[in-house]
Design an enzyme around this catalytic site. Structure first.
Site, short mmCIF file in Angstrom:
data_model
loop_
_atom_site.label_atom_id
_atom_site.label_comp_id
_atom_site.label_asym_id
_atom_site.label_seq_id
_atom_site.Cartn_x
_atom_site.Cartn_y
_atom_site.Cartn_z
N SER A 1 0.85 -1.18 0.00
CA SER A 1 0.00 0.00 0.00
C SER A 1 0.89 1.24 0.00
O SER A 1 2.05 1.18 0.46
CB SER A 1 -0.85 -0.04 1.26
OG SER A 1 -1.25 1.24 1.62
N SER A 2 0.35 2.35 -0.47
CA SER A 2 1.18 3.55 -0.54
C SER A 2 1.52 4.10 0.86
O SER A 2 2.39 4.96 0.99
CB SER A 2 0.50 4.64 -1.39
OG SER A 2 -0.75 4.93 -0.85
N CYS A 3 0.86 3.57 1.91
CA CYS A 3 1.19 4.05 3.27
C CYS A 3 2.55 3.56 3.75
O CYS A 3 3.00 3.93 4.82
CB CYS A 3 0.10 3.68 4.27
SG CYS A 3 0.01 1.92 4.56
N TYR B 1 0.52 -1.15 10.58
CA TYR B 1 0.12 -1.73 9.29
C TYR B 1 1.23 -1.51 8.26
O TYR B 1 1.64 -2.44 7.55
CB TYR B 1 -1.17 -1.06 8.83
CG TYR B 1 -1.68 -1.57 7.52
CD1 TYR B 1 -2.36 -2.78 7.46
CD2 TYR B 1 -1.49 -0.86 6.34
CE1 TYR B 1 -2.83 -3.26 6.25
CE2 TYR B 1 -1.96 -1.35 5.13
CZ TYR B 1 -2.62 -2.54 5.09
OH TYR B 1 -3.09 -3.04 3.90
N LYS C 1 3.64 -4.21 6.21
CA LYS C 1 3.74 -4.25 4.74
C LYS C 1 5.20 -4.09 4.30
O LYS C 1 5.64 -4.74 3.34
CB LYS C 1 2.88 -3.15 4.11
CG LYS C 1 1.40 -3.42 4.23
CD LYS C 1 1.02 -4.53 3.27
CE LYS C 1 -0.43 -4.93 3.38
NZ LYS C 1 -0.73 -6.16 2.65
N HIS D 1 -13.51 3.95 2.65
CA HIS D 1 -12.59 4.94 2.09
C HIS D 1 -13.39 6.08 1.45
O HIS D 1 -14.61 6.04 1.38
CB HIS D 1 -11.68 4.28 1.05
CG HIS D 1 -10.71 3.32 1.64
ND1 HIS D 1 -10.55 2.03 1.19
CD2 HIS D 1 -9.85 3.45 2.68
CE1 HIS D 1 -9.63 1.41 1.92
NE2 HIS D 1 -9.20 2.25 2.83
N1 LIG Z 1 -8.47 -0.70 -0.98
C1 LIG Z 1 -7.50 0.17 -1.24
O1 LIG Z 1 -7.73 1.37 -1.48
C2 LIG Z 1 -6.08 -0.29 -1.28
C3 LIG Z 1 -5.11 0.64 -1.66
C4 LIG Z 1 -3.78 0.26 -1.69
C5 LIG Z 1 -3.44 -1.03 -1.34
N2 LIG Z 1 -4.37 -1.92 -0.99
C6 LIG Z 1 -3.91 -3.25 -0.59
O2 LIG Z 1 -4.54 -4.28 -1.31
C7 LIG Z 1 -4.67 -5.42 -0.47
C8 LIG Z 1 -6.13 -5.86 -0.48
O3 LIG Z 1 -6.93 -4.75 -0.06
P1 LIG Z 1 -8.50 -4.74 -0.29
O4 LIG Z 1 -8.91 -3.32 -0.29
O5 LIG Z 1 -8.87 -5.64 -1.41
O6 LIG Z 1 -8.95 -5.36 1.11
P2 LIG Z 1 -10.31 -6.11 1.48
O7 LIG Z 1 -11.38 -5.74 0.51
O8 LIG Z 1 -10.53 -5.92 2.92
O9 LIG Z 1 -9.92 -7.65 1.21
C9 LIG Z 1 -9.00 -8.33 2.03
C10 LIG Z 1 -9.34 -9.79 1.98
O10 LIG Z 1 -8.43 -10.52 2.81
C11 LIG Z 1 -9.16 -11.47 3.55
N3 LIG Z 1 -8.46 -11.78 4.80
C12 LIG Z 1 -8.12 -10.93 5.79
N4 LIG Z 1 -7.51 -11.60 6.80
C13 LIG Z 1 -7.48 -12.90 6.42
C14 LIG Z 1 -6.99 -14.07 7.03
N5 LIG Z 1 -6.40 -14.05 8.25
N6 LIG Z 1 -7.13 -15.25 6.37
C15 LIG Z 1 -7.74 -15.31 5.17
N7 LIG Z 1 -8.21 -14.22 4.53
C16 LIG Z 1 -8.08 -13.03 5.15
C17 LIG Z 1 -10.50 -10.81 3.83
O11 LIG Z 1 -11.46 -11.77 4.13
P3 LIG Z 1 -12.58 -11.40 5.25
O12 LIG Z 1 -13.21 -10.12 4.79
O13 LIG Z 1 -13.50 -12.58 5.19
O14 LIG Z 1 -11.83 -11.25 6.53
C18 LIG Z 1 -10.75 -10.10 2.49
O15 LIG Z 1 -11.39 -10.94 1.57
C19 LIG Z 1 -4.17 -5.00 0.92
O16 LIG Z 1 -2.85 -5.43 1.07
C20 LIG Z 1 -4.20 -3.49 0.86
O17 LIG Z 1 -3.20 -2.89 1.65
C21 LIG Z 1 -5.70 -1.59 -0.94
#
Ligand SMILES: NC(=O)c1ccc[n+]([C@@H]2O[C@H](COP(=O)([O-])OP(=O)(O)OC[C@H]3O[C@@H](n4cnc5c(N)ncnc54)[C@H](OP(=O)(O)O)[C@@H]3O)[C@@H](O)[C@H]2O)c1
Length: 331
Positions: A114-116, A143, A147, A186
């Protein structure tokens, strides 16, 4: 390890976190491109923080490619209320997946950060080389450090074991399946929901936090998925210089390349949603950092650029929001 490492459509690809915003977009992109051997487990089926369960899973499924979009994620409130959970779970998820991917000889692995991870006051736009060049934003430091440890693990395994692990750092994402819970969402899903409800209920104004002047960059989740598929498919002569450098981490920023002010964003969303009332900015609420824009020339030099404009992406996200809400109401 053999020398041709890009996946065939029959390759066994494990997508960790396939029901999340990023993971679900990646699964759609894989399916659209004919990949038919996807390995998927929900959180309930496999807790990735449980080392022995992850070991058994990798030993029995033996994926050839791994995409890590599973993470414990959340906004400022969740990060500051549960800092121990954030650092422990994210470290555990990465540790388990990266170690067992190595054990079963995975050909390529893509880890989403992530950009953080970048310093709070990094010069803009933010280059990959600014990693660890200054203090982090305190509110999500556990967090971000988890990362950063994930990136460092990818780099260390590549150096010590010759693995091919890449870390992609996406900017702010939005798209179908986003989180519309106003307590944890967000900025884009929050504004879409507030404006959609104000429009439907005939309210004359919507109040948003801050001054509206901070600038942010947004990438449509399907563009991120396209970028990740592009990275996974890079020929070795392009993949290896990024993944296997001795001098810098295997890190690639994935952004849109342009930012907008929150005021411009809100005006665009109002137009998409059809909300014609007034947008009020509550300046007593915090703004956060003034600007956050990733420098994306490493990705563009590799040959990828985003294709969904902010306006198009917002229209598609709003359509998905309406569809998801209607489905929930029918259920
Ligand atoms: N969204 C953004 O704006 C953004 C921006 C930059 C980077 N990212 C990065 O992209 C990645 C995914 O983000 P996202 O926004 O797609 O997040 P998200 O929608 O919350 O999805 C995360 C997934 O991981 C699963 N998960 C969490 N803990 C787990 C565990 N212990 N075992 C198995 N599954 C687990 C969750 O399942 P449950 O929901 O069932 O727990 C969920 O399906 C992250 O690394 C994040 O930092 C996201």
């Amino acid at each position: 390890m053999d020398s041709t490492q890009a996946p065939s459509t029959a390759a066994r690809i494990y997508v960790a976190g396939h029901r999340g915003l990023a993971g679900s977009a990646f699964v759609r992109a894989l399916r659209k491109n004919g990949y038919r051997n996807l390995i998927l487990r929900t959180h309930a089926e496999l807790d990735l923080a449980e080392g022995s369960a992850v070991a058994r899973f990798f030993a029995s499924e033996r994926p050839e490619y791994v995409f890590i979009a599973a993470a414990r994620v959340g906004g400022i409130f969740a990060n500051s209320t549960y800092p121990a959970d954030f650092i422990r779970e994210n470290l555990a998820i990465q540790l388990n997946i990266i170690q067992h991917a190595y054990t079963v000889n995975v050909k390529r692995l893509l880890f989403l950060g992530s950009s953080c991870i970048y310093p709070r006051l990094a010069p803009q736009p933010i280059k990959e080389e600014y990693l660890l060049s200054g203090p982090l934003e305190p509110s999500n430091r556990p967090y971000a450090i988890a990362k950063i440890a994930g990136i460092e693990m990818c780099w260390s395994y590549n150096r010590q074991y010759g693995t091919r692990y890449l870390a992609a750092m996406p900017t702010n994402l939005y798209g179908p399946g986003d989180n519309y819970n106003l307590n944890t969402s967000h900025v884009i899903p929050a504004i879409i929901r507030k404006m959609a409800e104000a429009h439907e209920q005939g309210h004359s104004s919507v109040t948003l936090w801050g001054t509206g002047t901070p600038r942010r960059e947004f990438l449509y989740s399907e563009d991120l998925a396209d970028a990740c598929l592009f990275l996974l498919n890079l020929p070795d002569e392009q993949f290896l210089p990024v993944a296997n450098s001795q001098h810098e981490p295997p890190l690639v920023n994935v952004g849109y390349g342009e930012d907008v002010s929150i005021r411009e964003l809100a005006t665009m969303i109002a137009d998409v949603v059809g909300f014609q009332g007034t947008i009020v900015f509550d300046t007593s609420k915090p703004d956060g950092t003034p600007r956050k824009l990733l420098e994306i020339s490493r990705m563009t030099r590799l040959g990828w650029k985003p294709s969904v404009s902010l306006r198009q992406g917002l229209e598609q996200a709003y359509a998905a929001f309406r569809y998801e809400r209607a489905t929930l109401q029918r259920a």
